[in-house]
Design an enzyme around this catalytic site. Sequence first.
Site, short mmCIF file in Angstrom:
data_model
loop_
_atom_site.label_atom_id
_atom_site.label_comp_id
_atom_site.label_asym_id
_atom_site.label_seq_id
_atom_site.Cartn_x
_atom_site.Cartn_y
_atom_site.Cartn_z
N SER A 15 0.67 -1.21 -0.08
CA SER A 15 -0.06 -0.02 0.06
C SER A 15 0.87 1.30 0.04
O SER A 15 1.62 1.62 -0.80
CB SER A 15 -0.95 -0.05 1.21
OG SER A 15 -1.58 1.15 1.22
N LYS A 55 -0.63 -3.83 -3.26
CA LYS A 55 -1.93 -3.29 -3.24
C LYS A 55 -1.76 -1.76 -3.50
O LYS A 55 -1.16 -0.82 -2.81
CB LYS A 55 -2.35 -3.43 -1.41
CG LYS A 55 -3.55 -2.73 -1.31
CD LYS A 55 -3.99 -2.89 0.09
CE LYS A 55 -5.64 -2.58 0.19
NZ LYS A 55 -5.66 -1.00 -0.40
#
Length: 388
Positions: A303, A328
């Site tokens: 992320s 992600k």
Amino acid sequence: MSGRDLFCQPRRFGRGAALTLLFASVLVAGAATGSLPGDPGEAAPGATGAAPAGRSEDVTRAAEEAAADGKSPMEAAERAVSRSGDRWAAVYSEGEYEEFAESLDGRYTGVGLEARRERGDRIEVTKVQPGSPAAAAGVRAGDRLRSVDGRSVDGLPVTDVVSLLRGDATDAHAGTTVRLGLERGTRVWTETLRRALLSTDSVTVHRLSDDTTVITVAAFTKGVGDSVRSAVRAAPAGAGIVLDLRGNSGGLVTEAVSTASAFLDGGLVATYDVDGDQRALHADGGGDTTSPLVTLVDGGTMSAAELLTGALQDRGRAVVVGSRTFGKGSVQMPRRLPDGSVAELTVGHYRTPSGHGVDGRGITPDLEADDGALQRAETVLSGLGDVS
């Protein structure tokens, strides 16, 4: 696998959900769009408020219809999310979402233990946070955790043990008690602790040698960017820096961009879209652009940590060492439901400065390394120093 009572999983995610996914799922790019955890609205400023293919409207409609029929809006939203095909969508109770907001703010409710599962399925305490209830009770690293509130933890996944410590099943808050069964050598005893609101330490710094400073960022909680900049300024002039993002599950994008600003003199960090509206994130000027820099990553780098890694790699600022990152790269937006619960749905994806899409692909390091990644980083730094 190890866990800390900061990173807890909601009780309904009990099977198979990794601890890291919880932190990463909390509004990856919300800070960039102005919608921060803790106060989700209908849409972030500047966003249309609609997820792709009308997912957001479908979930909201399902929740509203359930509320009108006297049924659970949260359960209706969960069913709609499960049908949406949105891999990263999630629905949280009001209390769970508040806990996530606390975590991103650098706080959590717990007793201050980190633990891992050892051979024979035993749970061992690996670290005790100074000043925590566990520390005050004399719990030490190396102690065996035998039970929580009378329930044996032998053989349990660490995520479930963490959930018990946090008291997720009862929505336990600071001030509630938890009874731990402990073992140290031949001593076996029970300790009752009172949960407390604790502060996290997401950035740690240590010197490998006079020529190498290691800055480890566990997650991008509030204030991390300032902490990293301070660590960079305190490093010896000309010394190499290892930015260790292994196991970093993400967090606040604003803090990832702030961290990028410690190593860049302005310029693009990432682009992202929200419902097709293209936007960009830029670093502040004045960062350290001369110290040799290696970024360590692995499959647990996710992320916002991938966003930072991609920026440093694409901009030629760091050599990335380790293994492929998680992958992600999606943007979630929160939406408050009628009963106070919160649905988060994917509204877009981000790309690195060169246009590389991260979601489902991850970032490939410049140099592959597993067990000896830190030693490999030192070797790389010595070479970068010679070149400079």
